[in-house]
Design a protein around this motif. Structure first.
Motif, mmCIF file in Angstrom:
data_model
loop_
_atom_site.group_PDB
_atom_site.id
_atom_site.type_symbol
_atom_site.label_atom_id
_atom_site.label_comp_id
_atom_site.label_asym_id
_atom_site.label_seq_id
_atom_site.Cartn_x
_atom_site.Cartn_y
_atom_site.Cartn_z
ATOM 1 N N VAL A 116 0.760 -1.447 -0.038
ATOM 2 C CA VAL A 116 0.100 -0.042 -0.132
ATOM 3 C C VAL A 116 0.776 1.285 0.055
ATOM 4 C CG1 VAL A 116 -1.890 1.264 1.234
ATOM 5 C CG2 VAL A 116 -1.705 -1.302 1.271
ATOM 6 N N PRO A 117 0.651 2.055 -0.999
ATOM 7 C CA PRO A 117 1.649 3.235 -0.756
ATOM 8 C C PRO A 117 1.385 4.059 0.551
ATOM 9 C CG PRO A 117 0.155 3.093 -2.965
ATOM 10 C CD PRO A 117 -0.302 2.174 -2.229
ATOM 11 N N ARG A 118 2.410 4.545 0.897
ATOM 12 C CA ARG A 118 2.360 5.177 2.274
ATOM 13 C C ARG A 118 1.818 6.823 2.020
ATOM 14 N NH1 ARG A 118 3.434 2.212 7.064
ATOM 15 N NH2 ARG A 118 4.616 0.350 6.485
ATOM 16 N N ALA A 119 1.174 7.271 3.121
ATOM 17 C CA ALA A 119 0.860 8.611 3.021
ATOM 18 C C ALA A 119 1.625 9.716 2.878
ATOM 19 C CB ALA A 119 -0.148 8.842 4.395
ATOM 20 N N ARG A 120 1.438 10.892 2.358
ATOM 21 C CA ARG A 120 2.364 11.683 2.285
ATOM 22 C C ARG A 120 1.911 12.957 2.916
ATOM 23 N NH1 ARG A 120 3.999 11.919 -4.278
ATOM 24 N NH2 ARG A 120 4.711 9.869 -4.296
ATOM 25 N N GLY A 121 2.806 13.907 3.442
ATOM 26 C CA GLY A 121 2.472 15.031 4.117
ATOM 27 C C GLY A 121 1.956 16.417 3.230
ATOM 28 N N GLY A 122 2.211 17.505 3.839
ATOM 29 C CA GLY A 122 1.908 18.427 3.064
ATOM 30 C C GLY A 122 3.170 19.309 2.503
ATOM 31 N N GLN A 123 3.230 20.632 2.357
ATOM 32 C CA GLN A 123 4.627 21.116 1.900
ATOM 33 C C GLN A 123 5.655 20.948 2.812
ATOM 34 O OE1 GLN A 123 3.414 25.160 0.960
ATOM 35 N NE2 GLN A 123 2.296 24.624 -0.707
ATOM 36 N N ALA A 124 6.812 20.562 2.213
ATOM 37 C CA ALA A 124 8.124 20.427 3.119
ATOM 38 C C ALA A 124 8.531 21.790 3.583
ATOM 39 C CB ALA A 124 9.085 19.600 2.244
ATOM 40 N N PRO A 125 9.314 21.821 4.680
ATOM 41 C CA PRO A 125 9.587 20.957 5.764
ATOM 42 C C PRO A 125 8.221 20.525 6.497
ATOM 43 C CG PRO A 125 10.695 22.927 6.438
ATOM 44 C CD PRO A 125 9.986 23.192 4.754
ATOM 45 N N VAL A 126 8.209 19.291 7.052
ATOM 46 C CA VAL A 126 7.153 18.978 7.694
ATOM 47 C C VAL A 126 7.133 19.231 9.177
ATOM 48 C CG1 VAL A 126 5.328 17.014 8.192
ATOM 49 C CG2 VAL A 126 6.392 17.010 5.960
ATOM 50 N N HIS A 127 6.136 19.725 9.978
ATOM 51 C CA HIS A 127 6.138 19.803 11.537
ATOM 52 C C HIS A 127 5.619 18.543 11.919
ATOM 53 C CE1 HIS A 127 7.706 23.968 11.796
ATOM 54 N NE2 HIS A 127 6.976 24.108 10.676
ATOM 55 N N ALA A 162 2.816 9.334 13.406
ATOM 56 C CA ALA A 162 3.294 10.783 13.043
ATOM 57 C C ALA A 162 2.293 11.613 12.178
ATOM 58 C CB ALA A 162 4.623 10.951 12.912
ATOM 59 N N THR A 163 1.946 12.795 12.621
ATOM 60 C CA THR A 163 0.931 13.484 12.020
ATOM 61 C C THR A 163 1.746 14.948 11.482
ATOM 62 O OG1 THR A 163 0.079 14.612 13.945
ATOM 63 C CG2 THR A 163 -1.157 12.455 13.029
ATOM 64 N N ASP A 164 1.079 15.376 10.417
ATOM 65 C CA ASP A 164 1.692 16.631 10.082
ATOM 66 C C ASP A 164 0.860 17.919 10.722
ATOM 67 O OD1 ASP A 164 2.475 18.764 8.594
ATOM 68 O OD2 ASP A 164 1.965 18.079 6.786
ATOM 69 N N ALA A 165 1.277 18.743 11.349
ATOM 70 C CA ALA A 165 0.939 19.557 12.114
ATOM 71 C C ALA A 165 0.105 20.315 11.498
ATOM 72 C CB ALA A 165 1.887 20.364 13.121
ATOM 73 N N ASP A 166 0.529 20.735 10.099
ATOM 74 C CA ASP A 166 -0.127 21.858 9.093
ATOM 75 C C ASP A 166 -1.415 21.433 8.582
ATOM 76 O OD1 ASP A 166 1.804 23.817 9.670
ATOM 77 O OD2 ASP A 166 3.108 23.038 8.189
ATOM 78 N N THR A 167 -1.206 20.106 8.044
ATOM 79 C CA THR A 167 -2.538 19.356 7.344
ATOM 80 C C THR A 167 -3.426 18.418 8.261
ATOM 81 O OG1 THR A 167 -1.209 17.484 6.468
ATOM 82 C CG2 THR A 167 -1.071 19.666 5.221
ATOM 83 N N GLY A 168 -2.769 17.843 9.300
ATOM 84 C CA GLY A 168 -3.610 16.925 10.216
ATOM 85 C C GLY A 168 -3.307 15.654 9.484
ATOM 86 N N ALA A 274 -5.838 14.791 19.364
ATOM 87 C CA ALA A 274 -6.885 14.551 18.861
ATOM 88 C C ALA A 274 -7.251 13.724 17.720
ATOM 89 C CB ALA A 274 -7.354 16.001 18.294
ATOM 90 N N ASP A 275 -6.106 13.554 16.873
ATOM 91 C CA ASP A 275 -6.087 12.398 15.851
ATOM 92 C C ASP A 275 -6.164 11.012 16.385
ATOM 93 O OD1 ASP A 275 -5.678 14.163 13.894
ATOM 94 O OD2 ASP A 275 -3.394 14.284 14.105
#
Length: 321
Positions: A116-127, A162-168, A274-275
């Motif tokens: 399964v393709p892994r999830a991607r975050g938002g714009q780098a750099p990621v928080h 781990a979650t991306d703080a900007d996109t959730g 919350a996630d």
């Protein structure tokens, strides 16, 4: 942390209130999460059947796309494998598509090795915001536990993500045994993150030298925001060459822990909690598969389901009090 130390006095602190500013769009996104609108693109219909194998072995009837689609619907609607096959068959029949339906044994077997393709975050750099939670594997149920007062038959797995703080969005996840420590999984989480990392925020369980070393080795520019333990002492080189942990201790000594939280941005870690709650409410607090490989596939698909739901609509809010 201070909110635990001062819990006897927190009833005097008024609770924060927020107002959602994009309520119509957010409400439409919430309704869309339960929509049963289903369609198959031309690419999906062409890729439903597996391509012929060129090496030795039996020919597969279903592609990874077909198996992932079925297992995703299983995660969304909390179905058993046989009921999942029945749902796929009914959807194909309603759409008038002449496509084969994988049976429950095929779904179970293919889930062991499904890529399964892994999830991607938002714009780098990621928080990154990191946390862990327990997922129930099997057991007698809450009623028998309360009736007989025993938990000997409970079995758990531990989900680190781990979650991306900007996109959730959930950008990395690892499934381990219930006795695995949180700090030991940092390297695996960082390996799953694409692009650069701006900051790594976690709770006091990650206050370890190897965690700082892992983050620095993978992302030298990343800031580690982890609260030092109450018994923490500065390093031997704190006066001449202070480490990131030494700087945290210095800020705590000057401003207190509450001041350090505001200055460092540690309060954003509440988003990953919350996630965790969202995972338990939408996906559930347990795993349906029994084998490690199938459980890992179930976890990755569940994370993708939550990310897709988040893409449908996310609240934008402002603080009112």
């Amino acid at each position: 942390m201070p909110f635990k130390v001062n819990k006897d006095r927190r009833h005097r602190i008024p609770r924060q209130r927020h107002r959602v500013t994009n309520w119509p769009a957010y409400e439409a996104g919430l309704r869309a999460r339960g929509s049963l609108t289903v369609w198959f693109t031309e690419e999906a219909m062409e890729g439903w059947r597996a391509a012929p194998r060129t090496n030795r072995g039996g020919q597969r009837s279903y592609s990874d796309l077909a198996i992932a689609t079925a297992l995703t619907l299983r995660a969304v609607f909390h179905l058993a494998l046989r009921q999942t096959a029945g749902l796929i068959a009914s959807v194909l029949r309603l759409l008038g598509l002449d496509l084969p339906v994988p049976d429950h044994t095929t779904l179970s077997r293919r889930a062991e090795t499904l890529e399964v393709p892994r999830a991607r975050g938002g714009q780098a750099p990621v928080h990154l915001l990191v946390d862990s939670t327990g997922l129930r594997l099997c057991g007698p149920g809450e009623w028998l536990t309360e009736k007989h007062g025993t938990r000997r038959r409970w079995s758990w797995r531990k989900l680190h993500f781990a979650t991306d703080a900007d996109t959730g969005r959930i950008v990395a996840s690892v499934l381990t045994g219930h006795d695995a420590d949180d700090g030991g999984q940092v390297g695996l989480l960082l390996e799953s993150v694409e692009g650069s990392v701006a900051s790594f925020t976690a709770d006091g369980a990650y206050d370890r030298d190897d965690v700082y070393a892992e983050v620095t080795a993978c992302h030298p520019e990343a800031e580690v925001i982890v609260p030092p333990r109450s018994s923490a002492v500065p390093s031997a080189s704190a006066e001449t060459d202070p480490t990131a942990r030494d700087q945290h201790l210095q800020t705590i000594a000057e401003r207190g822990r509450m001041g350090w939280q505001r200055a460092s941005g540690y309060n954003w870690r509440a988003l990953v909690e919350a996630d965790v709650s969202r995972w338990k409410r939408v996906i559930g607090d347990g795993l349906r598969s029994q084998m490690d490989g199938r459980q890992a596939t179930e976890m990755v698909l569940a994370a993708e389901v939550l990310n897709r739901m988040l893409d449908l609509g996310r609240p934008e809010y402002v603080r009112t009090t």
